[in-house]
Scaffold this motif. Sequence first.
Motif, PDB file in Angstrom:
ATOM      1  N   LEU A 356       0.815  -1.221   0.000  1.00 37.01           N
ATOM      2  CA  LEU A 356       0.000   0.000   0.000  1.00 37.01           C
ATOM      3  C   LEU A 356       0.845   1.266   0.000  1.00 37.01           C
ATOM      4  O   LEU A 356       0.334   2.370   0.162  1.00 37.01           O
ATOM      5  CB  LEU A 356      -1.000  -0.002   1.167  1.00 37.01           C
ATOM      6  N   THR A 357       2.153   1.098  -0.196  1.00 36.58           N
ATOM      7  CA  THR A 357       3.049   2.261  -0.240  1.00 36.58           C
ATOM      8  C   THR A 357       3.786   2.241  -1.585  1.00 36.58           C
ATOM      9  O   THR A 357       4.280   1.188  -1.997  1.00 36.58           O
ATOM     10  CB  THR A 357       4.081   2.166   0.907  1.00 36.58           C
ATOM     11  N   GLN A 362       4.846   6.978  -0.543  1.00 35.10           N
ATOM     12  CA  GLN A 362       3.512   7.548  -0.281  1.00 35.10           C
ATOM     13  C   GLN A 362       2.459   6.449  -0.256  1.00 35.10           C
ATOM     14  O   GLN A 362       2.562   5.468  -0.999  1.00 35.10           O
ATOM     15  CB  GLN A 362       3.138   8.546  -1.392  1.00 35.10           C
ATOM     16  N   ARG A 363       1.444   6.661   0.568  1.00 40.67           N
ATOM     17  CA  ARG A 363       0.304   5.748   0.633  1.00 40.67           C
ATOM     18  C   ARG A 363      -0.461   5.848  -0.685  1.00 40.67           C
ATOM     19  O   ARG A 363      -0.758   6.953  -1.137  1.00 40.67           O
ATOM     20  CB  ARG A 363      -0.566   6.166   1.820  1.00 40.67           C
TER      21      ARG A 363
END
Length: 546
Positions: A356-357, A362-363
């Motif tokens: 998820l990164t 960044q997310r």
Amino acid sequence: MTPLNTPEWQSLDRHYTDLKYVSMRDEFALDSGRFERFSLNSGELLLDYSKNRITKETIEKLIALAKSLGLSDWIERMYTGESINTTEGRAVSHIALRNRSNRPIKVDGKDVMPAVNAVLAQMKQFCDQVHQGKWLGYTDKRISDVVNIGIGGSDLGPAMICEALEPYAIAGMNVHFVSNVDGTDLSTTLEKLSPETTLFIVASKTFTTQETLTNAQSARAWFLRAGGVEDIAKHFVAVSTNADAVAKFGINTDNMFEIWDWVGGRYSLWSAIGLPIALYVGMESFERLLDGGHEMDNHFRKQPFENNMPVIMGLLGVWYVNFFGSQTHAIVPYDHSLTRFPSHMQQLDMESNGKLTNRQGQRISYSTGPVIWGTPGTNGQHAYFQLIHQGTQLIPVDFVLPVNSHYPECDHQSILLANGLAQSEALMKGKSAEEVRTELVNEGYEGEALEALQPHKIFPGNRPSNTLIFPKLTPEMLGQLVALYEHKVFVQGAIWNINSFDQWGVELGKQLAKAIVPELQKDADISGHDSSTTSLINLIRQLTKR
Ligand code: F6P
């Protein structure tokens, strides 16, 4: 940097809106050349992707997306040994392990091929000694049973390959895989074996994995109930990057086969982690497996995207995950010897792309890797296919079909293949309300009974699948297949802007488990976790019969 902001992604978004109600059934009816248009080969492996929710334009747009996100550059960066696993500062060079051309592949400026070839030579020499009865157990008996102790990538890949290549097994060699720290796994394996004729491979890239080291210690204790410490060298070998830990465990590093940090665990079956494969089927068959992997590597690097199997499969996956909202993907081999294939693919895909990164830290706001699952056909048809046909989710399926069996039994193979083809046809075509009505009328239904039953027998169809078909499951073909999925995962990681080669998500559970072990062994009640975990620990303590 998000792929969502590219014009190519936005164009695919609009295209999805136009296409989502288009029926594959109609498209097949309109275009007699659909199979030719949407199928491609790599050697004897054929991918039919015509039963997907696509038009020519879809593929063009997906390829445009891949180009805009620099997929070709990413491929070259992997093939030239760049440190693309940035969070671990490592290259991703499993292709070097099966680089049968022997062209130099540099990692950190150094050609790794001499080291790769040296370990292959060491494996060959060792396998020859075992097979020729020159490597004997401590009572001078031949080795008949190999027990691989490893977990994750140090287990799933080799176990899957050994099962799949059973027809190529060397006479008199048996192989066993112990992975689970549940004592049942080791005990039920060892109860069938004799220490005199058993060889243990302790397979751990890091040589720090709790489950593997626990199983290895217990295997050592089992062995020492029969043999002496001086006999361990004849019965324990290791595969690892960590010579110090191997020596500390008590395995002579002369009996260690090296792997390298530029090989990810789930990509390591091609390295000395494949030693149980080589012992079971022989070095020649192991090398044939590498040949197949190498053939797919060349295909992936050289073929234009429209003829490139991993690229097409990867992009189709993106199409379903990000535009149709699919959350799972089934892999269904119509070959019983590929029973473990979906499990290996599960680790390969989910440990790589379950992220998820993004690469910039960044997310991310879009979906990445789907849940990968599956079991062999035809068994799955009598279990979960109901949901794939009539459930509310869209689940793309890969059908994997070898035409010829190693065990031809009168018409078994035709029945097996007919079932695989029938499933993909049924998923695509479905059965309309009118067709159901006609069928029921012909069966004598009428009135209320007909009306009541009709809706339950409708199949919406338009459910996508790929078919991978090949003449026979040989070592080369299996090598191609595994490498195909490895590269498919790579393609998707490039599109999703994630690092497919780390696995930080497995660390937290490992850390917490280490803290809980001594708590389970305490005499007094413990505290300090959330109330659920604390109560469960204390309950287990009370219920444990020491
Ligand atoms: O826990 C995940 C993992 O690190 C996998 O990536 C790896 O394949 C497995 O554990 C086993 O690791 P090792 O070979 O270092 O014992």
